[in-house]
Design an enzyme around this catalytic site. Sequence first.
Site, PDB file in Angstrom:
ATOM      1  N   GLU A 274     -52.159  -3.245 -18.110  1.00 44.30           N
ATOM      2  CA  GLU A 274     -51.133  -2.507 -18.870  1.00 44.30           C
ATOM      3  C   GLU A 274     -51.477  -2.487 -20.354  1.00 44.30           C
ATOM      4  O   GLU A 274     -50.723  -3.002 -21.181  1.00 44.30           O
ATOM      5  CB  GLU A 274     -49.771  -3.197 -18.673  1.00 44.30           C
ATOM      6  CG  GLU A 274     -49.345  -3.385 -17.227  1.00 44.30           C
ATOM      7  CD  GLU A 274     -48.127  -4.308 -17.081  1.00 44.30           C
ATOM      8  OE1 GLU A 274     -47.657  -4.886 -18.081  1.00 44.30           O
ATOM      9  OE2 GLU A 274     -47.633  -4.449 -15.949  1.00 44.30           O
ATOM     10  N   PRO A 275     -52.609  -1.915 -20.739  1.00 40.75           N
ATOM     11  CA  PRO A 275     -52.982  -1.946 -22.157  1.00 40.75           C
ATOM     12  C   PRO A 275     -52.172  -0.958 -22.990  1.00 40.75           C
ATOM     13  O   PRO A 275     -51.889   0.153 -22.551  1.00 40.75           O
ATOM     14  CB  PRO A 275     -54.462  -1.526 -22.139  1.00 40.75           C
ATOM     15  CG  PRO A 275     -54.590  -0.665 -20.922  1.00 40.75           C
ATOM     16  CD  PRO A 275     -53.604  -1.194 -19.914  1.00 40.75           C
ATOM     17  N   ARG A 313     -44.479  -3.882 -38.823  1.00 43.87           N
ATOM     18  CA  ARG A 313     -45.357  -5.008 -38.452  1.00 43.87           C
ATOM     19  C   ARG A 313     -45.604  -5.997 -39.595  1.00 43.87           C
ATOM     20  O   ARG A 313     -45.494  -7.201 -39.391  1.00 43.87           O
ATOM     21  CB  ARG A 313     -46.672  -4.509 -37.864  1.00 43.87           C
ATOM     22  CG  ARG A 313     -46.494  -3.599 -36.625  1.00 43.87           C
ATOM     23  CD  ARG A 313     -47.790  -3.352 -35.872  1.00 43.87           C
ATOM     24  NE  ARG A 313     -48.275  -4.563 -35.258  1.00 43.87           N
ATOM     25  CZ  ARG A 313     -49.266  -5.281 -35.714  1.00 43.87           C
ATOM     26  NH1 ARG A 313     -49.932  -4.876 -36.786  1.00 43.87           N
ATOM     27  NH2 ARG A 313     -49.609  -6.387 -35.117  1.00 43.87           N
ATOM     28  N   TYR A 317     -44.072  -9.560 -38.663  1.00 44.96           N
ATOM     29  CA  TYR A 317     -45.048 -10.560 -38.196  1.00 44.96           C
ATOM     30  C   TYR A 317     -45.971 -11.037 -39.303  1.00 44.96           C
ATOM     31  O   TYR A 317     -46.935 -11.737 -39.020  1.00 44.96           O
ATOM     32  CB  TYR A 317     -45.944  -9.973 -37.097  1.00 44.96           C
ATOM     33  CG  TYR A 317     -45.249  -9.203 -36.020  1.00 44.96           C
ATOM     34  CD1 TYR A 317     -44.404  -9.838 -35.118  1.00 44.96           C
ATOM     35  CD2 TYR A 317     -45.467  -7.827 -35.880  1.00 44.96           C
ATOM     36  CE1 TYR A 317     -43.794  -9.116 -34.109  1.00 44.96           C
ATOM     37  CE2 TYR A 317     -44.862  -7.106 -34.867  1.00 44.96           C
ATOM     38  CZ  TYR A 317     -44.021  -7.757 -33.990  1.00 44.96           C
ATOM     39  OH  TYR A 317     -43.419  -7.045 -33.002  1.00 44.96           O
ATOM     40  N   CYS A 343     -34.371  -1.707 -49.704  1.00 45.14           N
ATOM     41  CA  CYS A 343     -33.782  -2.814 -50.463  1.00 45.14           C
ATOM     42  C   CYS A 343     -33.896  -4.133 -49.709  1.00 45.14           C
ATOM     43  O   CYS A 343     -32.907  -4.684 -49.203  1.00 45.14           O
ATOM     44  CB  CYS A 343     -32.320  -2.519 -50.742  1.00 45.14           C
ATOM     45  SG  CYS A 343     -32.151  -0.940 -51.548  1.00 45.14           S
TER      46      CYS A 343
HETATM   47  N1  LLP Z   1     -47.114  -5.128 -20.589  1.00 46.98           N
HETATM   48  C1  LLP Z   1     -45.996  -5.774 -20.972  1.00 46.98           C
HETATM   49  C2  LLP Z   1     -45.068  -6.260 -19.951  1.00 46.98           C
HETATM   50  C3  LLP Z   1     -45.734  -5.960 -22.339  1.00 46.98           C
HETATM   51  O1  LLP Z   1     -44.632  -6.599 -22.716  1.00 46.98           O
HETATM   52  C4  LLP Z   1     -46.656  -5.475 -23.301  1.00 46.98           C
HETATM   53  C5  LLP Z   1     -46.411  -5.652 -24.732  1.00 46.98           C
HETATM   54  C6  LLP Z   1     -47.802  -4.792 -22.851  1.00 46.98           C
HETATM   55  C7  LLP Z   1     -47.997  -4.647 -21.482  1.00 46.98           C
HETATM   56  C8  LLP Z   1     -48.822  -4.207 -23.782  1.00 46.98           C
HETATM   57  O2  LLP Z   1     -49.542  -5.179 -24.456  1.00 46.98           O
HETATM   58  P1  LLP Z   1     -50.762  -4.763 -25.413  1.00 46.98           P
HETATM   59  O3  LLP Z   1     -51.862  -4.180 -24.570  1.00 46.98           O
HETATM   60  O4  LLP Z   1     -50.240  -3.745 -26.361  1.00 46.98           O
HETATM   61  O5  LLP Z   1     -51.171  -6.028 -26.046  1.00 46.98           O
HETATM   62  N2  LLP Z   1     -44.731  -5.198 -31.535  1.00 46.98           N
HETATM   63  C9  LLP Z   1     -45.781  -6.176 -31.422  1.00 46.98           C
HETATM   64  C10 LLP Z   1     -46.370  -6.193 -30.027  1.00 46.98           C
HETATM   65  C11 LLP Z   1     -45.365  -6.436 -28.933  1.00 46.98           C
HETATM   66  C12 LLP Z   1     -45.972  -6.408 -27.565  1.00 46.98           C
HETATM   67  C13 LLP Z   1     -44.924  -6.400 -26.529  1.00 46.98           C
HETATM   68  N3  LLP Z   1     -45.406  -6.302 -25.185  1.00 46.98           N
HETATM   69  C14 LLP Z   1     -46.832  -5.908 -32.494  1.00 46.98           C
HETATM   70  O6  LLP Z   1     -46.690  -4.948 -33.243  1.00 46.98           O
HETATM   71  O7  LLP Z   1     -47.787  -6.662 -32.640  1.00 46.98           O
END
Ligand code: LLP
Length: 417
Positions: A274-275, A313, A317, A343
């Site tokens: 799930e990228p 972000r 973070y 603000c």
């Molecule tokens: N599958 C599930 C169940 C997830 O919760 C996520 C991300 C992904 C796949 C995708 O993961 P990725 O391939 O993008 O690493 N807002 C944060 C990132 C939150 C990720 C949440 N879940 C940021 O900006 O760093």
Amino acid sequence: MHSSVKTVGNQRIMEQVPLKTIVEQQGSPCYAYSKAAISDNFLSYQRALASRDHLICYAVKSNSNIAVLQTLAKLGAGFDIVSAGELERVLMAGGDPTKVVYSGVAKTADEMRRALEVGIHCFNVESESELRLLNKTAAEVNKIAPVSLRVNPDVDAKTHPYISTGLKENKFGIDISRAFDVYQQAAQMDSIAVVGVDCHIGSQLTDITPFIDAMKHLLVLVDRLADAGIKLHHLDIGGGLGVCYQNEVVPSLESYMDALAPLLEGRTETLIMEPGRSITANAGILLMQVQVIKKNGDKNFAVVDAAMNDMLRPALYDAWMDINTVATECEHNAIYDVVGPVCETGDFLAKDRALSISEGDYLYLSSAGAYGFTMSSNYNSRPRVAEVMIDNEKIHLVRARETLEDLVRGEQLIEES
Ligand code: LLP
């Protein structure tokens, strides 16, 4: 730094379009995505997984613009969704519902009904209560719900604590030590078909060891279930690899697959991934304009027209994101904090960066294609910005800048008493 922006002569371009043209034509601030970069990133997953039966379910939450989903659907992508809204976006974009996996910690009965109606690949169930509700909801509409349990393998993803999800103390998934029992319950339920197992341990992982550890834990469970007569058809390892924002060294997909290969040898389950970030982050930028340059004490501030509501972000973070001038011929003339007009002291996009800028200059934030626009808000009553997709020499407006009417849509004055 991987980036969808190249410097050619004295211009910075995305595909064949100068950034200056994009921002002058579409206004500032504005997100721009490279269609070719999104496609290439997806295709590299397809290539890396080619030797196995697989399904790549793009995580819609990272960038849910329907033109982005359309681009990926055309390439045969599946989708990982977390809400009914994301499901409708996928359908609108021409995505195939039978390639959709539905994650999320508390799906509602309405959301379940819609997903059952369109026939998704599976529900990634995160609790026993959700399992019972799904069984009941599916029975009411005379359907069998395909289910994978999202197990929490208690693996430390060694990423930012806010995006670490696979530890016991996180709210996600079903404790792996309980999973066997929950599978047995699920297998007894009339309106549930157990089809797979999944986990998602966190995002922005730059080390593959936690993924491998998680897979090992999953496989122990899968084999134990098979011995008990419960045969699973897919293994879903969750999100993709991290990306390079600054100087992170990200392992290649090939090395990830090579590390998984010995574990999966001889196994017939479909591998699902799930990228999100690794498909869209480096394909997008946020363009903005310097409004005010000021000095407070020893600090130089460049106040730009983009803010934390457009890109959260850094504020949320403390994420480091690269920022550059759209013009190329700049000597570094000072060290700036690049901040927005909201603000809040936390409203910054970049701190302590060497830049040569004047008021009116354009800047762009790199690697902004994932978790950028999707996390944006109307805080401070700021209309959300435009999104464009660049395809060779074409600029497609894929989301219009919001207007004042958009800002107050649905709001009502009350009758004066
Ligand atoms: N599958 C599930 C169940 C997830 O919760 C996520 C991300 C992904 C796949 C995708 O993961 P990725 O391939 O993008 O690493 N807002 C944060 C990132 C939150 C990720 C949440 N879940 C940021 O900006 O760093």
